[in-house]
Design a protein around this motif. Structure first.
Motif, PDB file in Angstrom:
ATOM      1  N   THR A 198       0.839  -1.204   0.000  1.00 66.95           N
ATOM      2  CA  THR A 198       0.000   0.000   0.000  1.00 66.95           C
ATOM      3  C   THR A 198       0.867   1.245   0.000  1.00 66.95           C
ATOM      4  O   THR A 198       0.614   2.209  -0.736  1.00 66.95           O
ATOM      5  CB  THR A 198      -0.923   0.013   1.232  1.00 66.95           C
ATOM      6  OG1 THR A 198      -1.546  -1.266   1.393  1.00 66.95           O
ATOM      7  CG2 THR A 198      -2.007   1.061   1.079  1.00 66.95           C
ATOM      8  N   GLY A 201       2.725   1.524  -3.368  1.00 64.46           N
ATOM      9  CA  GLY A 201       1.791   1.932  -4.414  1.00 64.46           C
ATOM     10  C   GLY A 201       1.518   3.422  -4.365  1.00 64.46           C
ATOM     11  O   GLY A 201       1.525   4.112  -5.398  1.00 64.46           O
ATOM     12  N   LEU A 202       1.290   3.928  -3.155  1.00 62.57           N
ATOM     13  CA  LEU A 202       1.093   5.367  -2.993  1.00 62.57           C
ATOM     14  C   LEU A 202       2.367   6.127  -3.365  1.00 62.57           C
ATOM     15  O   LEU A 202       2.311   7.195  -3.990  1.00 62.57           O
ATOM     16  CB  LEU A 202       0.681   5.663  -1.548  1.00 62.57           C
ATOM     17  CG  LEU A 202       0.400   7.114  -1.174  1.00 62.57           C
ATOM     18  CD1 LEU A 202      -0.627   7.727  -2.107  1.00 62.57           C
ATOM     19  CD2 LEU A 202      -0.073   7.205   0.269  1.00 62.57           C
ATOM     20  N   THR A 204       4.561   5.189  -5.567  1.00 55.09           N
ATOM     21  CA  THR A 204       4.665   5.162  -7.029  1.00 55.09           C
ATOM     22  C   THR A 204       3.848   6.285  -7.651  1.00 55.09           C
ATOM     23  O   THR A 204       4.312   6.976  -8.569  1.00 55.09           O
ATOM     24  CB  THR A 204       4.205   3.803  -7.579  1.00 55.09           C
ATOM     25  OG1 THR A 204       5.013   2.760  -7.016  1.00 55.09           O
ATOM     26  CG2 THR A 204       4.311   3.754  -9.090  1.00 55.09           C
ATOM     27  N   LEU A 249       7.386  -2.430  -5.265  1.00 54.10           N
ATOM     28  CA  LEU A 249       5.977  -2.846  -5.199  1.00 54.10           C
ATOM     29  C   LEU A 249       5.798  -4.232  -5.801  1.00 54.10           C
ATOM     30  O   LEU A 249       5.117  -5.090  -5.226  1.00 54.10           O
ATOM     31  CB  LEU A 249       5.110  -1.828  -5.939  1.00 54.10           C
ATOM     32  CG  LEU A 249       3.641  -2.210  -6.161  1.00 54.10           C
ATOM     33  CD1 LEU A 249       2.904  -2.314  -4.826  1.00 54.10           C
ATOM     34  CD2 LEU A 249       2.954  -1.190  -7.061  1.00 54.10           C
ATOM     35  N   THR A 261      -3.138  -0.874  -6.696  1.00 51.95           N
ATOM     36  CA  THR A 261      -2.288   0.147  -7.309  1.00 51.95           C
ATOM     37  C   THR A 261      -2.576   0.279  -8.795  1.00 51.95           C
ATOM     38  O   THR A 261      -2.618   1.393  -9.333  1.00 51.95           O
ATOM     39  CB  THR A 261      -0.805  -0.190  -7.092  1.00 51.95           C
ATOM     40  OG1 THR A 261      -0.535  -0.251  -5.685  1.00 51.95           O
ATOM     41  CG2 THR A 261       0.093   0.858  -7.728  1.00 51.95           C
ATOM     42  N   ALA A 422      -5.232   7.842  -5.198  1.00 44.54           N
ATOM     43  CA  ALA A 422      -4.628   7.291  -3.988  1.00 44.54           C
ATOM     44  C   ALA A 422      -5.692   6.858  -2.988  1.00 44.54           C
ATOM     45  O   ALA A 422      -5.540   5.837  -2.311  1.00 44.54           O
ATOM     46  CB  ALA A 422      -3.699   8.327  -3.359  1.00 44.54           C
ATOM     47  N   LEU A 425      -6.974   3.576  -4.110  1.00 48.52           N
ATOM     48  CA  LEU A 425      -5.973   2.547  -3.806  1.00 48.52           C
ATOM     49  C   LEU A 425      -6.089   2.085  -2.349  1.00 48.52           C
ATOM     50  O   LEU A 425      -6.210   0.889  -2.060  1.00 48.52           O
ATOM     51  CB  LEU A 425      -4.579   3.102  -4.083  1.00 48.52           C
ATOM     52  CG  LEU A 425      -3.354   2.176  -4.019  1.00 48.52           C
ATOM     53  CD1 LEU A 425      -2.173   2.857  -4.705  1.00 48.52           C
ATOM     54  CD2 LEU A 425      -2.945   1.791  -2.609  1.00 48.52           C
ATOM     55  N   HIS A 429      -7.642  -1.576  -0.883  1.00 47.03           N
ATOM     56  CA  HIS A 429      -6.782  -2.503  -0.149  1.00 47.03           C
ATOM     57  C   HIS A 429      -7.248  -2.668   1.291  1.00 47.03           C
ATOM     58  O   HIS A 429      -7.017  -3.721   1.902  1.00 47.03           O
ATOM     59  CB  HIS A 429      -5.335  -2.029  -0.192  1.00 47.03           C
ATOM     60  CG  HIS A 429      -4.361  -3.143   0.028  1.00 47.03           C
ATOM     61  ND1 HIS A 429      -3.023  -2.931   0.266  1.00 47.03           N
ATOM     62  CD2 HIS A 429      -4.526  -4.493   0.062  1.00 47.03           C
ATOM     63  CE1 HIS A 429      -2.412  -4.093   0.422  1.00 47.03           C
ATOM     64  NE2 HIS A 429      -3.303  -5.050   0.315  1.00 47.03           N
TER      65      HIS A 429
END
Length: 469
Positions: A198, A201-202, A204, A249, A261, A422, A425, A429
């Motif tokens: 998580t 991903g954020l 990225t 990730l 993501t 975001a 995302l 999750h």
């Protein structure tokens, strides 16, 4: 008057830097899941909140959001406190206290089955809210909000680099201790690979935004002018950090984290490609067919990335079906617990105690489920009907903020869409994991939200960067 104004601005900048640093420090010791780092983070953030509130008062443009968030915090802490205290005539007390009175002569009775744990959980809930409120106060201009996002993005990229080096050179070490779980997965500074996914991903998405901004700044910088080589160097550094976040990730092997993501990327990346140069002063709209071509190409690019680089996560999904996953096996038991305590809940922070009575033997006898692996269900079980009401209110407020930001912002619109992607995302999750219950990530996401909310609601005349707080 001028010296006072300058000193005030310098003080705000100093507090903002301390705020960013504290958010980053909260991440490093395993997400501050142990008491000492958490206490340090809580004391520091509450001190910054008090100082910011006394010096700068509430924000102007995002005042209504500030007041709603503060009201939600008051309701949550107030209800949690009520759950932990003994009410007159044992009103709304959990039936477990009757059995305790008959068996052991216990006279105490409350809504919560573990009042001490519920009292302790108040601070765990308050910390991300206080972080969000403090961020709203400090992000009084677009420039300061972008500074927060840049700091968070660079921190995520740096931790991704650290995670890659550690995973490749010392796979059995987690920061400075021996790693006991998820030995086949990159977890960066976290214990759990899903929380790491998580966060990465954020990270990225944040680094993708920073790459877009710095590359555009480089493209419009006049050749031969001072600073062009510095911009080029920063561009390449940001691209490398973006690649590090994406690679880390993928190596986390978190199925849900990688999927969430890519859903967020499908929201954000195509728009970013289509509107890459949309904020230039003399921008001319592209033909419709060209925009459609860019959209299809961007979507295909995201899908191809998923197929090429998410192989390990896809293999895990194929090897272990959903019905074989313990997280899904325990869901019926959680629903039974919620149906028995849907009105008042069993007390915040009591999942581990309560769920043991509802655990299905078919799910196996090994392991202790101290979390529901579902943020929404655990919140519902702990707080009762109060939780879904506040959760829906929160999503409604965020939807209104992003809608307003997309409608009113022009040059900063990509930050609004970044916040939307975001949020999708993290919300996705959270349905299969407990990342939001890890203090370090919760604080990180709260600081991120405060910045994108400030930008979304901070439109000023002519899109200038004057103070709006």
């Amino acid at each position: 008057m001028l010296p006072k104004l300058i000193n005030r601005e310098i003080l705000r900048e100093a507090i903002l830097v301390a705020f960013i640093a504290l958010v980053i420090l909260t991440l490093i010791p395993f997400g501050s899941v142990t008491p000492f780092p958490f206490a340090f983070a809580a004391i520091g953030m509450f001190a910054l909140a008090i100082l910011s509130g006394l010096l700068f008062t509430e924000p102007r443009q995002s005042r209504w959001v500030f007041r709603i968030a503060l009201s939600v915090l008051v309701v949550l802490t107030g209800w949690t406190f009520i759950q932990a205290i003994e009410l007159p005539a044992h009103w709304l007390a959990n039936p477990a206290w009757s059995a305790a009175r008959d068996l052991a002569g216990v006279r105490y009775a409350a809504i919560s089955v573990e009042p001490a744990d519920t009292f302790a959980a108040i601070l765990w809930v308050a910390l991300p809210f206080v972080t969000f409120l403090t961020g709203l106060i400090l992000c009084d201009t677009d420039q300061r909000a972008r500074k927060v996002l840049a700091g968070l993005g660079l921190a995520a990229g740096s931790m991704a680099v650290f995670g890659l080096l550690q995973f490749s050179m010392f796979p059995n070490v987690l920061i400075v201790i021996e790693k006991h779980a998820y030995l086949d997965s990159l977890t960066a500074v976290f214990v759990n690979r899903n929380t790491a996914a998580t966060f990465l991903g954020l990270g990225t998405l944040l680094m993708l935004t920073l790459v877009r901004d710095i590359s555009r700044a480089y493209s419009v910088h006049p050749p031969g002018e001072p600073g062009r080589h510095v911009l080029l160097l920063r561009t390449w550094i940001y691209i490398l950090l973006l690649c590090a976040c994406f690679t880390a990730l993928m190596l986390s092997r978190s199925r849900a984290g990688i999927f969430a993501t890519f859903v967020a990327a499908l929201i954000y990346f195509p728009w970013l490609v289509i509107n890459w140069n949309s904020s230039r002063r003399y921008f001319r709209p592209a033909p419709r067919w060209r925009s459609m071509l860019k959209l299809v190409s961007a979507v295909l690019f995201v899908v191809v990335l998923l197929m090429l680089f998410a192989g390990q996560a896809i293999l895990r999904a194929q090897e272990r079906r959903l019905e074989d996953d313990d997280r899904f096996c325990i869901l019926p038991g959680i629903w039974r617990a919620i149906s028995d305590h849907w009105l008042t809940g069993t007390g915040l922070g009591t999942f581990r105690t309560v769920f043991s009575a509802y655990r299905d033997p078919a799910c196996g006898i090994f392991g202790i489920f101290d979390r529901a692996h579902n943020f929404y269900l655990e919140g519902f079980l702990g707080l009762g009907v109060v939780f879904p009401v506040l959760a829906l209110l929160t999503f409604a407020v965020l939807a209104k903020i992003f809608w307003r930001g997309l409608a009113e912002r022009r040059r900063q619109r990509h930050y609004v869409l970044l916040g939307l992607a975001a949020t999708v995302l993290v919300a996705l999750h959270a349905a299969v994991d407990f990342s939001l219950q890890i203090p370090g990530f919760a604080v990180f996401f709260a600081a991120f939200l405060s910045a994108v909310v400030a930008i979304s609601l901070g439109r000023s005349r002519g899109e200038t960067d004057r103070p709006y707080g």
